[in-house]
Design a protein around this motif. Structure first.
Motif, PDB file in Angstrom:
ATOM      1  N   LEU A   1      96.994  74.871  69.243  1.00 21.70           N
ATOM      2  CA  LEU A   1      96.867  76.269  69.652  1.00 21.70           C
ATOM      3  C   LEU A   1      98.145  77.042  69.351  1.00 21.70           C
ATOM      4  O   LEU A   1      98.088  78.195  68.937  1.00 21.70           O
ATOM      5  CB  LEU A   1      96.519  76.365  71.129  1.00 21.70           C
ATOM      6  CG  LEU A   1      95.134  75.842  71.516  1.00 21.70           C
ATOM      7  CD1 LEU A   1      94.991  75.803  73.019  1.00 21.70           C
ATOM      8  CD2 LEU A   1      94.043  76.714  70.895  1.00 21.70           C
ATOM      9  N   ARG A   2      99.295  76.417  69.543  1.00 22.80           N
ATOM     10  CA  ARG A   2     100.570  77.079  69.228  1.00 22.80           C
ATOM     11  C   ARG A   2     100.669  77.379  67.730  1.00 22.80           C
ATOM     12  O   ARG A   2     101.089  78.454  67.323  1.00 22.80           O
ATOM     13  CB  ARG A   2     101.751  76.203  69.650  1.00 22.80           C
ATOM     14  CG  ARG A   2     102.041  76.265  71.095  1.00 22.80           C
ATOM     15  CD  ARG A   2     103.288  75.464  71.403  1.00 22.80           C
ATOM     16  NE  ARG A   2     103.522  75.450  72.855  1.00 22.80           N
ATOM     17  CZ  ARG A   2     104.204  74.516  73.481  1.00 22.80           C
ATOM     18  NH1 ARG A   2     104.726  73.506  72.807  1.00 22.80           N
ATOM     19  NH2 ARG A   2     104.371  74.566  74.775  1.00 22.80           N
ATOM     20  N   ASN A   3     100.301  76.401  66.903  1.00 19.03           N
ATOM     21  CA  ASN A   3     100.392  76.587  65.446  1.00 19.03           C
ATOM     22  C   ASN A   3      99.385  77.607  64.950  1.00 19.03           C
ATOM     23  O   ASN A   3      99.653  78.323  63.988  1.00 19.03           O
ATOM     24  CB  ASN A   3     100.191  75.256  64.719  1.00 19.03           C
ATOM     25  CG  ASN A   3     101.340  74.300  64.976  1.00 19.03           C
ATOM     26  OD1 ASN A   3     102.452  74.719  65.242  1.00 19.03           O
ATOM     27  ND2 ASN A   3     101.057  73.003  64.891  1.00 19.03           N
ATOM     28  N   THR A   4      98.232  77.686  65.592  1.00 15.23           N
ATOM     29  CA  THR A   4      97.193  78.646  65.179  1.00 15.23           C
ATOM     30  C   THR A   4      97.613  80.062  65.561  1.00 15.23           C
ATOM     31  O   THR A   4      97.375  81.000  64.801  1.00 15.23           O
ATOM     32  CB  THR A   4      95.853  78.313  65.858  1.00 15.23           C
ATOM     33  OG1 THR A   4      95.511  76.968  65.515  1.00 15.23           O
ATOM     34  CG2 THR A   4      94.754  79.235  65.403  1.00 15.23           C
ATOM     35  N   ASN A   5      98.243  80.214  66.719  1.00 10.51           N
ATOM     36  CA  ASN A   5      98.603  81.555  67.204  1.00 10.51           C
ATOM     37  C   ASN A   5     100.014  81.972  66.797  1.00 10.51           C
ATOM     38  O   ASN A   5     100.448  83.062  67.124  1.00 10.51           O
ATOM     39  CB  ASN A   5      98.488  81.612  68.728  1.00 10.51           C
ATOM     40  CG  ASN A   5      97.039  81.542  69.164  1.00 10.51           C
ATOM     41  OD1 ASN A   5      96.171  82.065  68.492  1.00 10.51           O
ATOM     42  ND2 ASN A   5      96.797  80.901  70.294  1.00 10.51           N
ATOM     43  N   ALA A   6     100.731  81.153  66.101  1.00 11.38           N
ATOM     44  CA  ALA A   6     102.115  81.496  65.732  1.00 11.38           C
ATOM     45  C   ALA A   6     102.192  82.474  64.588  1.00 11.38           C
ATOM     46  O   ALA A   6     101.383  82.721  63.825  1.00 11.38           O
ATOM     47  CB  ALA A   6     102.893  80.229  65.394  1.00 11.38           C
TER      48      ALA A   6
END
Length: 130
Positions: free
Chosen positions: A125-130
């Motif tokens: 989720l962090r990598n998708t929303n970064a």
């Protein structure tokens, strides 16, 4: 025939049994004090007065936490006592210890797997929303 303990054999009529039980109850009932657990009040007056309970709760931020910990500790102790009682005839102390250790390790492995799944999801989720 086995008679329950609350039936009194000193009476012949049902109403006498009821009256005898009510008299016994009036003499033996206990109303607990809010500020002193397990201490009986002499009368039922002020039974709905919650001043002591509110004062007690306001006086300690950790009262509920402490109570929950104490209840959990007591529950765990009872479970361990039941387990020991159930298996001491079949297992030695060393075998019982090994079984407890194996259960603790299985719990650790399960928690580690759940943590890894949760961490993978958060990382994604962090990598998708970064």
């Amino acid at each position: 025939m086995v008679r329950p303990l609350f039936i009194m054999d000193t009476t012949n009529e049902p109403i006498e049994a009821i009256n005898a039980w009510q008299e016994w109850y009036k003499k033996n009932r206990v109303v607990a004090q809010m500020d002193k657990p397990l201490v009986a009040k002499d009368s039922g007056e002020h039974i709905h007065d919650t001043t002591n309970a509110i004062t007690t709760l306001a006086g300690s931020d950790n009262l509920l936490t402490d109570y929950c910990k104490a209840m959990s500790f007591q529950k765990a102790q009872e479970y361990f006592a039941d387990t020991i009682a159930e298996f001491t005839s079949d297992l030695s102390g060393k075998e019982l210890y090994k079984a407890f250790y194996a259960a603790a390790m299985a719990n650790l492995n399960s928690v580690e797997k759940e943590y890894k799944k949760a961490k993978d999801l958060v990382d994604m989720l962090r990598n998708t929303n970064a």
